[in-house]
Design a protein around this motif. Structure first.
Motif, short mmCIF file in Angstrom:
data_model
loop_
_atom_site.label_atom_id
_atom_site.label_comp_id
_atom_site.label_asym_id
_atom_site.label_seq_id
_atom_site.Cartn_x
_atom_site.Cartn_y
_atom_site.Cartn_z
N LEU A 38 -9.41 -21.77 -48.90
CA LEU A 38 -8.83 -22.60 -47.83
C LEU A 38 -9.91 -23.21 -46.96
CD1 LEU A 38 -5.85 -20.54 -46.38
CD2 LEU A 38 -5.82 -22.99 -46.95
N ARG A 39 -10.89 -22.38 -46.61
CA ARG A 39 -11.99 -22.83 -45.76
C ARG A 39 -12.73 -23.97 -46.45
NH1 ARG A 39 -14.25 -18.03 -45.27
NH2 ARG A 39 -13.21 -17.45 -43.34
N THR A 40 -13.01 -23.79 -47.74
CA THR A 40 -13.72 -24.83 -48.51
C THR A 40 -12.92 -26.13 -48.52
OG1 THR A 40 -14.64 -23.09 -49.88
CG2 THR A 40 -14.75 -25.33 -50.77
N GLU A 41 -11.61 -26.00 -48.75
CA GLU A 41 -10.76 -27.19 -48.84
C GLU A 41 -10.68 -27.90 -47.48
OE1 GLU A 41 -6.79 -26.36 -50.36
OE2 GLU A 41 -6.04 -28.04 -49.15
N LEU A 42 -10.51 -27.12 -46.42
CA LEU A 42 -10.38 -27.73 -45.09
C LEU A 42 -11.69 -28.38 -44.64
CD1 LEU A 42 -8.15 -24.89 -43.77
CD2 LEU A 42 -7.56 -27.32 -43.49
N LEU A 43 -12.82 -27.75 -44.97
CA LEU A 43 -14.11 -28.34 -44.58
C LEU A 43 -14.37 -29.61 -45.39
CD1 LEU A 43 -16.33 -25.15 -44.08
CD2 LEU A 43 -15.44 -26.68 -42.31
N ALA A 44 -13.91 -29.64 -46.64
CA ALA A 44 -14.08 -30.85 -47.46
C ALA A 44 -13.23 -31.98 -46.89
CB ALA A 44 -13.68 -30.55 -48.91
N ARG A 45 -12.05 -31.62 -46.38
CA ARG A 45 -11.18 -32.63 -45.76
C ARG A 45 -11.85 -33.22 -44.51
NH1 ARG A 45 -5.25 -30.61 -44.30
NH2 ARG A 45 -5.30 -29.57 -46.31
N ARG A 46 -12.48 -32.35 -43.72
CA ARG A 46 -13.22 -32.84 -42.54
C ARG A 46 -14.36 -33.77 -42.95
NH1 ARG A 46 -13.99 -27.94 -38.08
NH2 ARG A 46 -11.78 -27.94 -37.47
N ARG A 105 -13.17 -40.46 -42.02
CA ARG A 105 -14.05 -41.55 -41.62
C ARG A 105 -14.72 -41.19 -40.29
NH1 ARG A 105 -11.12 -45.50 -40.07
NH2 ARG A 105 -9.14 -44.45 -40.43
N PRO A 106 -15.98 -41.58 -40.09
CA PRO A 106 -16.68 -41.24 -38.84
C PRO A 106 -15.90 -41.70 -37.60
CG PRO A 106 -18.21 -42.19 -40.42
CD PRO A 106 -16.85 -42.28 -41.04
N GLU A 107 -15.24 -42.88 -37.70
CA GLU A 107 -14.48 -43.39 -36.53
C GLU A 107 -13.30 -42.49 -36.23
OE1 GLU A 107 -14.00 -46.23 -39.52
OE2 GLU A 107 -15.92 -45.17 -39.45
N GLU A 108 -12.71 -41.95 -37.31
CA GLU A 108 -11.55 -41.07 -37.13
C GLU A 108 -11.99 -39.77 -36.43
OE1 GLU A 108 -8.26 -39.11 -40.17
OE2 GLU A 108 -9.85 -40.39 -40.98
N ARG A 109 -13.17 -39.28 -36.86
CA ARG A 109 -13.70 -38.07 -36.24
C ARG A 109 -14.02 -38.31 -34.77
NH1 ARG A 109 -16.31 -36.40 -41.20
NH2 ARG A 109 -18.06 -37.75 -40.76
N SER A 110 -14.69 -39.45 -34.50
CA SER A 110 -15.10 -39.64 -33.10
C SER A 110 -13.91 -39.98 -32.21
CB SER A 110 -16.23 -40.66 -32.99
OG SER A 110 -15.86 -41.84 -33.61
#
Ligand SMILES: Nc1nc2c(c(=O)[nH]1)N(C=O)[C@@H](CNc1ccc(C(=O)N[C@@H](CCC(=O)O)C(=O)O)cc1)CN2
Ligand SMILES: Nc1ncnc2c1ncn2[C@@H]1O[C@H](COP(=O)(O)OP(=O)(O)OP(=O)(O)O)[C@@H](O)[C@H]1O
Length: 193
Positions: free
Chosen positions: A10-18, A22-27
């Protein structure tokens, strides 16, 4: 063992999703999370907040830390100890952060000991995901399971997350410490039972 394996997956999958965001989505996520937390009565009233400086793809907490500090809140940040436990030291502005272990940004002030978290009125924890009952999936070091065990039952513990990371159910182990709330860009502050 079943649960431990699926936690890792789960951790691997969730970190891959992060990582795929897109950088704009993150910021764009940082501001609504920050504003939801800054306007919370518990946060407004807090003398001391234990928080963390975000790294990598985590929802950004830097402007939140700065705003809390400017407001006069005493902010404690974690220092990763060799055994995975967390020590704590005070945040004295963005220039007071130094590179630490595992890519972390850590406070350069004198450490106050792992017990210092017990003096916080609000605790912000990093998480990869949290479920509806507050079960939290972290980086897998058990650091926050140890740290949160020192926090009293009346203290608000909150994990900033991206949308979609507040999930229905996560595997739970006996050592897992729950958080009492999350903050997401679209959902704002969500208290969990
Ligand atoms: N921002 C932040 N600070 C934190 C934590 C955290 O999860 N996030 N921790 C939570 O316990 C503690 C430190 N433990 C950590 C354990 C593992 C990794 C880690 O996996 N780092 C990646 C690189 C980081 C990145 O760029 O995403 C690595 O080593 O590959 C980081 C911190 C205390 N401070
Ligand atoms: N109180 C504790 N003392 C020592 N080790 C612990 C403690 N609590 C948990 N651990 C260990 O930490 C490891 C990781 O646990 P888990 O996968 O639940 O971490 P996590 O909650 O995702 O990570 P973190 O709390 O660092 O964000 C487990 O092997 C567990 O045995």
């Amino acid at each position: 063992m079943q649960d431990i394996v699926s936690k890792t997956d789960l951790r691997t999958e969730l970190l891959a999703r992060r990582a795929a965001m897109r950088p704009e989505e993150r910021s764009a996520a940082a501001r609504p999370i920050r504003d939801a937390l800054l306007s919370l009565p518990e946060v407004e009233m807090a003398g001391t907040i234990a928080a963390y400086a975000s790294i990598g793809d985590e929802p950004d907490t830097r402007s939140l830390l700065f705003a809390l500090w400017k407001r006069g809140t005493y902010v404690l940040l974690p220092i990763l100890l060799p055994d995975g436990d967390l020590d704590w030291a005070s945040y004295e502005g963005p220039d007071s952060l130094v590179p630490g272990a595992r890519g972390c940004l850590e406070p350069s002030e004198p450490p106050r000991g792992p017990g210092a978290i017990a003096g916080a009125d609000v605790v912000l924890t990093p998480a990869v995901a949290v479920d509806r009952t507050g079960v939290r999936l972290g980086r897998g070091g058990g650091s926050y399971d140890r740290a949160l065990a020192r926090v009293g039952p009346a203290i608000l513990t909150v994990a900033p997350l991206y949308d979609g990371e507040l999930v229905e159910a996560l595997p739970v182990e006996p050592h897992d410490q729950r958080v009492r709330a999350v903050a997401t860009p679209s959902g704002g502050f969500v208290r969990l039972s």
